[in-house]
Design an enzyme around this catalytic site. Structure first.
Site, PDB file in Angstrom:
ATOM      1  N   ASN A   1      40.357  41.378  36.125  1.00 26.30           N
ATOM      2  CA  ASN A   1      41.106  42.528  35.632  1.00 26.30           C
ATOM      3  C   ASN A   1      42.189  42.788  36.670  1.00 26.30           C
ATOM      4  O   ASN A   1      41.921  43.313  37.736  1.00 26.30           O
ATOM      5  CB  ASN A   1      40.166  43.736  35.499  1.00 26.30           C
ATOM      6  CG  ASN A   1      40.920  45.020  35.198  1.00 26.30           C
ATOM      7  OD1 ASN A   1      42.091  44.992  34.820  1.00 26.30           O
ATOM      8  ND2 ASN A   1      40.245  46.149  35.356  1.00 26.30           N
TER       9      ASN A   1
ATOM     10  N   GLU B   1      39.294  53.547  34.520  1.00 22.65           N
ATOM     11  CA  GLU B   1      40.607  54.075  34.920  1.00 22.65           C
ATOM     12  C   GLU B   1      41.377  54.571  33.705  1.00 22.65           C
ATOM     13  O   GLU B   1      42.125  55.539  33.781  1.00 22.65           O
ATOM     14  CB  GLU B   1      41.398  52.982  35.668  1.00 22.65           C
ATOM     15  CG  GLU B   1      40.845  52.771  37.075  1.00 22.65           C
ATOM     16  CD  GLU B   1      41.005  51.357  37.606  1.00 22.65           C
ATOM     17  OE1 GLU B   1      41.829  50.591  37.080  1.00 22.65           O
ATOM     18  OE2 GLU B   1      40.273  51.029  38.565  1.00 22.65           O
TER      19      GLU B   1
ATOM     20  N   GLY C   1      36.532  49.166  43.300  1.00 22.90           N
ATOM     21  CA  GLY C   1      37.599  49.218  44.299  1.00 22.90           C
ATOM     22  C   GLY C   1      37.175  49.854  45.618  1.00 22.90           C
ATOM     23  O   GLY C   1      38.011  50.168  46.459  1.00 22.90           O
TER      24      GLY C   1
ATOM     25  N   SER D   1      33.481  45.813  42.784  1.00 19.99           N
ATOM     26  CA  SER D   1      33.457  45.142  44.094  1.00 19.99           C
ATOM     27  C   SER D   1      32.734  43.786  44.076  1.00 19.99           C
ATOM     28  O   SER D   1      32.087  43.408  45.062  1.00 19.99           O
ATOM     29  CB  SER D   1      32.866  46.066  45.163  1.00 19.99           C
ATOM     30  OG  SER D   1      33.661  47.239  45.284  1.00 19.99           O
TER      31      SER D   1
HETATM   32  P1  PGA Z   1      36.969  45.885  41.686  1.00 21.98           P
HETATM   33  O1  PGA Z   1      37.371  46.375  40.211  1.00 21.98           O
HETATM   34  O2  PGA Z   1      36.407  44.497  41.542  1.00 21.98           O
HETATM   35  O3  PGA Z   1      38.241  45.927  42.479  1.00 21.98           O
HETATM   36  O4  PGA Z   1      35.938  46.842  42.189  1.00 21.98           O
HETATM   37  C1  PGA Z   1      36.586  46.067  39.100  1.00 21.98           C
HETATM   38  C2  PGA Z   1      37.180  46.660  37.868  1.00 21.98           C
HETATM   39  O5  PGA Z   1      37.727  47.776  37.921  1.00 21.98           O
HETATM   40  O6  PGA Z   1      37.115  46.050  36.782  1.00 21.98           O
END
Ligand code: PGA
Length: 249
Positions: free
Chosen positions: A10, A97, A173, A213
């Site tokens: 993503n 988000e 994130g 993450s």
């Molecule tokens: P991240 O995001 O791997 O940076 O934690 C995952 C996501 O929002 O799909």
């Protein structure tokens, strides 16, 4: 039958069209695998250059969002037909988000999921709890409700082909990955919920990703869990390291 793993990136709001082309050319040999489906979900403007750059590889291109109407006065939105016209096969629906910053709700998620199926696009349906909800002990109840609403009016035949991404919001994130036990527990509860809504065969067929993450160092352990069929990867999907996640074995 064993479920085929699906590992999706993503990209969120990252990479210009020209950066997209350079990156995909670099990644092509690194994400080669026969073991899993590999999808890059990219910003709308990057979709066409991404499709072009990915030609001849195993990389499939997905979108990060889609509107639930066919066309019309929806400034700034992208329609399902725009996606299918260029060959998009997957779309992320209801990422946390989008729920937080763009007011998406379980109801709009449900409309989008149904519309995606109508157009033969596989939705990657996102769900997941906040840290407060986890601390309150309502994670499973909350996620079950998200799933039940997202799949209202979706047939078993369609649900079998869907992808669900379980993404605890506190792990996105933040570098704070859920433990494999936490991730497996919720993914297993989601599968049970799908079996309850439909039947066991549908529950067994649907693919459930973990997201939050995911990195080259934790992918192997996460993806080895009985109910985790791959990952939805944010930050680590923007680097060559994504190749190591895809080839986690
Ligand atoms: P991240 O995001 O791997 O940076 O934690 C995952 C996501 O929002 O799909």
């Amino acid at each position: 039958m064993a479920r085929r793993k699906i590992i999706a990136g993503n990209w969120k709001m990252n990479k210009t069209p020209s950066e997209t082309v350079t990156f995909i050319k670099e990644l092509k040999p690194l994400v080669e695998t026969k073991e899993a489906d590999v999808v890059f979900c990219v910003p709308a403007i990057d979709i066409i250059p991404a499709l072009e750059a990915a030609k001849g590889s195993n990389i499939m291109i997905g979108a990060e969002n889609m509107h639930f109407e066919e066309s019309g006065a929806f400034t700034g939105e992208i329609s399902p037909q725009m996606l299918t016209d260029v060959g998009v096969k997957y779309v992320i629906i209801g990422h946390s988000e989008r729920r937080e910053y763009f007011a998406e709700t379980d109801e709009t998620v449900n409309k989008k999921v149904k519309k995606a199926f109508e157009h033969g696009i596989t939705p990657i349906v996102c769900c997941g709890e906040t840290l407060t909800q986890r601390e309150q002990g309502i994670t499973i109840d909350f996620v079950r409700q998200q799933i039940k609403i997202a799949f209202l009016g979706v047939t078993a035949q369609q649900a079998k082909t869907a992808v669900i991404a379980y993404e605890p919001i506190w792990a996105i994130g933040t570098g704070k990955v859920a433990t494999t036990e936490q991730a497996q527990e919720v993914c297993s509860a989601i599968r049970a919920c799908i079996s309850e809504i439909y039947d066991q065969a549908t529950g067994e067929a649907i693919r459930i990703q973990y997201g939050g993450s995911v990195s080259a160092s934790n992918a192997k352990e996460l993806f080895a869990q009985a109910d985790i069929d791959g990952g939805l990867v944010g930050g680590a999907a923007l680097k060559p390291d994504f190749g190591k996640i895809v080839n986690y074995q």
